[in-house]
Design a protein around this motif. Structure first.
Motif, short mmCIF file in Angstrom:
data_model
loop_
_atom_site.label_atom_id
_atom_site.label_comp_id
_atom_site.label_asym_id
_atom_site.label_seq_id
_atom_site.Cartn_x
_atom_site.Cartn_y
_atom_site.Cartn_z
N GLU A 144 1.12 -1.49 0.36
CA GLU A 144 0.23 -0.08 0.04
C GLU A 144 0.48 0.97 -0.10
O GLU A 144 0.59 2.35 0.95
CB GLU A 144 -0.93 0.67 1.53
CG GLU A 144 -1.68 -0.96 1.18
CD GLU A 144 -2.82 -1.75 2.31
OE1 GLU A 144 -2.62 -0.55 3.25
OE2 GLU A 144 -3.96 -2.96 2.46
N PRO A 145 1.44 1.07 -1.07
CA PRO A 145 2.54 2.51 -1.22
C PRO A 145 1.97 4.12 -1.12
O PRO A 145 2.58 4.85 -0.98
CB PRO A 145 3.42 2.42 -1.97
CG PRO A 145 2.62 1.73 -3.45
CD PRO A 145 1.73 0.82 -2.21
N ASN A 146 0.60 3.57 -1.90
CA ASN A 146 -0.22 5.06 -2.14
C ASN A 146 -0.74 6.41 -0.65
O ASN A 146 -1.56 6.77 -0.92
CB ASN A 146 -1.25 5.29 -2.82
CG ASN A 146 -2.13 3.39 -2.04
OD1 ASN A 146 -2.04 2.55 -1.82
ND2 ASN A 146 -3.64 4.42 -2.10
N THR A 147 -0.18 4.90 0.20
CA THR A 147 -1.05 5.16 1.27
C THR A 147 -0.11 6.40 2.69
O THR A 147 1.18 5.19 2.93
CB THR A 147 -1.73 3.83 2.41
OG1 THR A 147 -1.06 3.86 3.09
CG2 THR A 147 -2.73 3.61 2.00
N VAL A 192 -1.85 -1.18 -4.36
CA VAL A 192 -2.16 -0.42 -4.08
C VAL A 192 -3.92 -0.18 -3.42
O VAL A 192 -4.86 -0.94 -3.47
CB VAL A 192 -2.92 0.88 -5.25
CG1 VAL A 192 -3.97 -0.44 -6.00
CG2 VAL A 192 -3.80 1.65 -4.80
N SER A 193 -3.86 0.61 -2.15
CA SER A 193 -4.65 0.28 -1.83
C SER A 193 -6.21 1.60 -1.85
O SER A 193 -6.22 2.58 -1.96
CB SER A 193 -4.61 0.69 0.17
OG SER A 193 -5.48 1.00 0.90
N ASN A 194 -7.54 0.75 -1.29
CA ASN A 194 -9.15 0.79 -2.02
C ASN A 194 -8.54 0.92 -3.26
O ASN A 194 -8.48 1.00 -4.00
CB ASN A 194 -9.02 2.07 -1.03
CG ASN A 194 -8.96 2.22 0.52
OD1 ASN A 194 -10.32 1.70 0.44
ND2 ASN A 194 -8.13 2.79 1.49
N TRP A 196 -11.33 3.52 -5.03
CA TRP A 196 -11.87 4.98 -5.01
C TRP A 196 -11.24 6.29 -6.15
O TRP A 196 -10.19 6.41 -6.21
CB TRP A 196 -12.34 5.08 -3.55
CG TRP A 196 -11.21 5.67 -2.55
CD1 TRP A 196 -10.22 5.09 -2.43
CD2 TRP A 196 -10.96 7.40 -2.11
NE1 TRP A 196 -9.19 6.30 -1.47
CE2 TRP A 196 -9.66 7.14 -1.28
CE3 TRP A 196 -11.64 7.85 -1.40
CZ2 TRP A 196 -9.48 8.28 -0.16
CZ3 TRP A 196 -11.36 8.98 -0.54
CH2 TRP A 196 -10.06 9.34 -0.21
N SER A 197 -11.74 6.91 -5.59
CA SER A 197 -11.22 8.26 -6.60
C SER A 197 -10.10 8.25 -5.91
O SER A 197 -9.16 8.88 -7.18
CB SER A 197 -12.07 9.69 -6.02
OG SER A 197 -12.24 9.95 -4.90
N GLU A 198 -10.04 8.89 -5.04
CA GLU A 198 -8.19 9.25 -5.05
C GLU A 198 -6.99 7.71 -5.35
O GLU A 198 -6.26 8.28 -5.49
CB GLU A 198 -7.86 9.45 -3.46
CG GLU A 198 -8.93 10.79 -3.18
CD GLU A 198 -8.30 12.15 -3.94
OE1 GLU A 198 -7.77 12.59 -4.17
OE2 GLU A 198 -9.35 12.83 -4.21
N SER A 199 -7.45 6.85 -5.20
CA SER A 199 -6.47 6.12 -5.53
C SER A 199 -6.60 6.21 -6.92
O SER A 199 -5.83 5.04 -7.38
CB SER A 199 -6.83 4.46 -4.56
OG SER A 199 -7.76 3.82 -4.82
N PRO A 223 -8.97 -4.08 -2.84
CA PRO A 223 -9.71 -3.29 -2.92
C PRO A 223 -10.79 -3.61 -1.77
O PRO A 223 -11.88 -3.02 -2.39
CB PRO A 223 -10.44 -4.06 -3.89
CG PRO A 223 -9.98 -5.26 -3.46
CD PRO A 223 -8.83 -5.31 -3.10
N TYR A 224 -9.92 -2.18 -0.63
CA TYR A 224 -10.37 -1.85 -0.05
C TYR A 224 -11.15 -0.80 -0.25
O TYR A 224 -11.28 -0.09 -1.41
CB TYR A 224 -10.12 -1.52 1.23
CG TYR A 224 -9.83 -2.09 2.02
CD1 TYR A 224 -10.16 -3.14 2.71
CD2 TYR A 224 -8.34 -3.31 1.01
CE1 TYR A 224 -9.60 -4.55 3.91
CE2 TYR A 224 -7.57 -3.76 1.87
CZ TYR A 224 -8.49 -4.71 3.15
OH TYR A 224 -7.69 -5.63 4.07
#
Length: 427
Positions: A144-147, A192-194, A196-199, A223-224
């Protein structure tokens, strides 16, 4: 090599034959026989022989576990794999394949967004794939490097162009080093975590920075951010469109390397009556495996095997309803392959047909709530399913293995669909 599966994935748009899988990747592409795709997340306190025995007994084929950089390289240039050797050997004895998540930064070098840590991480990753060459492991670059939780709190918030550029640079450094050290290694990027729009924005930034031009093998997602597994279908479609829009190589395979639906109000809770949380979780674990099968993902990792966060299948020595649902899933469909999704009037009704090598057929049927609706919004209802020339009375099996009968009238059955998948033996 399972050419039929590859052709099916190509038809779905999930694999491009212009970039045919490497020999190493083809070795891990399963033949589609249940339970080939089923896996669970393990951690340091749940990766011992007893837990692995239980995972194997449940029928799981994959486990995901972190290979922590700081625990392997405590002195610069000196790598101690001993604690992971035990784990890898124990998995191998039980026929369990591994997704090894290469995490995280190392205080000897600093954060991997900067040098010299980025190059040192690439060296570490290369040593991993060299040391475990020929073992049943595929390697995931980070978690989850996007968080901010897993990449670090610096600069702007997570999912930013900065975070995307830094992660893409890490992948760009690590992949060539890994492929040089072991040309047969299989590499996952993304994690990738989630969904949704931001991810989605973060993934777009990565693709714009050249992520799709780097020679990793499989895109991994967590896919949270959705309420039901069926929402993955829209999420995956949107992500594929982002890849297509960005250009580059969009023909790689996918893995869902982490997702769970917890109890209570923990992150990822799908909503609805908390008193029914255990039941909802049992629905979701099975539908998650089924939806990912339908979408052509190679592996689905349920988060998690144990733990205290509300996700666990095996809790303090007790089997949860979700555990028992998995047990029924494996018992009912072991040896079967997904044939097709049958047409239904309501697109949120699902009827999947499975066939085994002897021509035996089963259906799995359920209904889902509307897009981004909680499980309590499901309205049980009957639907007509054409089953052809079969026995006048068919055996059905519920989520926990209890059997019943459904009558056949003029080649049609009318089962009542709920959020709990039901298995229907046709022949």
């Amino acid at each position: 090599m399972n050419v039929k599966l590859l052709k099916n994935l190509a038809f779905l748009g999930l694999l491009s034959f212009s970039v045919f899988p490497s020999f190493a990747l083809s070795k891990i592409i399963p033949d589609g026989t249940i339970p080939y795709n089923m896996g669970v997340q393990l951690k340091g306190d749940t990766d011992g022989p007893e837990d692995l025995d239980r995972v194997q007994e449940l029928g799981m084929k994959w486990v995901r576990r972190g290979f922590i950089w700081e625990s392997i390289e405590r002195e610069k240039g000196v790598y101690d794999f001993s604690q992971y050797d035990r784990f890898v050997n124990d998995c191998e004895k039980r026929g369990l394949k591994i997704i090894g998540c290469m995490a995280f930064s190392n205080k000897l070098y600093g954060h991997v967004k900067d040098e010299p840590a980025r190059s040192a991480y690439a060296d570490f990753a290369a040593e991993l794939v060299k040391h475990y060459k020929g073992r049943n492991i595929i390697w995931e670059i980070w978690n989850e490097p996007n968080t901010m939780t897993f990449w670090g709190r610096h600069g702007k918030v997570g999912n930013s162009p900065q975070y995307a550029r830094e992660y893409t640079d890490l992948v760009r450094a690590a992949v060539p080093a890994m492929k040089k050290a072991n040309p047969d290694c299989v590499i996952l990027a993304g994690s990738v975590s989630n969904m949704w729009s931001e991810s989605y924005k973060w993934m777009s930034y990565c693709f714009a920075d050249g992520m799709l031009d780097i020679h990793w093998d499989i895109w991994s997602v967590h896919p949270y951010g959705v309420k039901a597994p069926e929402d993955y279908m829209e999420a995956y479609s949107h992500t594929r469109n982002l890849m297509k829009k960005a250009g580059g190589d969009t023909g790689r395979l996918w893995i869902n390397s982490e997702r769970g639906f917890p109890l209570g109000k923990a992150e990822g809770y799908a909503g609805g009556d908390p008193s029914l949380a255990y039941e909802y979780q049992a629905w979701h674990v099975i539908r998650q495996y089924l939806v990912d099968l339908l979408e052509g993902l190679l592996v689905t990792i349920w988060y998690e095997w144990g733990g205290k966060e509300g996700f666990a299948l095996y809790r303090a020595g007790n089997m949860t309803p979700a555990y028992n649902a998995c047990k029924t899933f494996v018992k009912e469909l072991s040896g079967y392959k997904l044939d097709c999704r049958m047409k239904t009037e309501n697109k949120r009704d699902f009827v999947l047909r499975f066939i085994d090598k002897n021509g035996n057929e089963k259906l799995v049927a359920w209904t889902a709530p509307g897009v981004m609706e909680s499980p309590d919004k499901i309205v049980p209802h009957s639907i007509k399913i054409a089953v052809g020339d079969v026995s006048p009375r068919l055996v059905t099996t519920d989520l926990y293995g209890r059997t019943d009968i459904v009558e056949v009238s003029n080649g049609v059955i009318e089962p009542c669909l709920t959020g709990a998948p039901v298995y229907i033996t046709l022949r």
